[in-house]
Design a protein around this motif. Structure first.
Motif, short mmCIF file in Angstrom:
data_model
loop_
_atom_site.label_atom_id
_atom_site.label_comp_id
_atom_site.label_asym_id
_atom_site.label_seq_id
_atom_site.Cartn_x
_atom_site.Cartn_y
_atom_site.Cartn_z
N ALA A 3 0.83 -1.20 0.00
CA ALA A 3 0.00 0.00 0.00
C ALA A 3 0.87 1.26 0.00
O ALA A 3 2.00 1.24 0.49
CB ALA A 3 -0.90 0.01 1.23
N VAL A 4 0.33 2.30 -0.54
CA VAL A 4 0.98 3.61 -0.54
C VAL A 4 0.59 4.33 0.73
O VAL A 4 -0.58 4.34 1.12
CB VAL A 4 0.56 4.42 -1.79
CG1 VAL A 4 1.08 5.84 -1.72
CG2 VAL A 4 1.04 3.72 -3.06
N ALA A 5 1.56 4.97 1.39
CA ALA A 5 1.29 5.67 2.64
C ALA A 5 0.69 7.05 2.43
O ALA A 5 0.01 7.57 3.29
CB ALA A 5 2.58 5.79 3.45
N GLY A 6 0.94 7.66 1.27
CA GLY A 6 0.43 9.00 0.99
C GLY A 6 1.51 9.86 0.38
O GLY A 6 2.64 9.43 0.18
N SER A 8 4.56 12.20 -0.24
CA SER A 8 5.78 12.40 0.53
C SER A 8 6.65 13.52 -0.04
O SER A 8 7.65 13.89 0.56
CB SER A 8 6.60 11.11 0.62
OG SER A 8 7.01 10.72 -0.68
#
Length: 124
Positions: A3-6, A8
């Motif tokens: 998953a992508v954390a958001g 950056s």
């Protein structure tokens, strides 16, 4: 599943790197990071680093309509959105949306030197 954390990192491609960096420094009060990659100026913004950078080959900012970044919402937090608005107006920076009280506090939108629409909001 990975998953992508958001987000950056955020960078705007600009026509004139020195002019854009000076605008964000002098008009918005951003501070340059101690180091930046070639062709870019990175600022020490939080929680996501922000930069201006030279345009990549094939990017024509003059061909974008109605302005670069159309369809992307770029919001920056400020401690005094109304005060920043007033300062930008005094400096003849184009205001695209006048200050209003919105869901994220006092907010307004201006156009930077390359025409990007940037919304500034004050935490409510």
């Amino acid at each position: 599943m990975p998953a992508v954390a958001g987000p950056s990192f955020l960078a705007l491609q600009v026509r004139d790197l020195a002019r854009a960096a000076a605008f964000y420094e002098t008009r918005l009060g951003l501070h340059r990071a101690p180091a930046s990659p070639p062709g870019a100026v990175v600022f020490t913004t939080s929680p996501v680093p922000f930069a201006v950078r030279e345009s990549q080959p094939g990017v024509d900012l003059d061909a974008t309509s109605p302005r670069p970044g159309n369809g992307v919402a770029l919001w920056m937090a400020a401690d005094d959105a109304q005060g920043l608005h007033d300062t930008l107006v005094a400096a003849d920076v184009p205001i695209l949306a006048a200050p209003v009280d919105g869901p994220f506090g006092r907010q307004f939108t201006f156009a930077d030197p390359d025409g990007y629409a940037v919304t500034v909001h004050e935490q409510a």
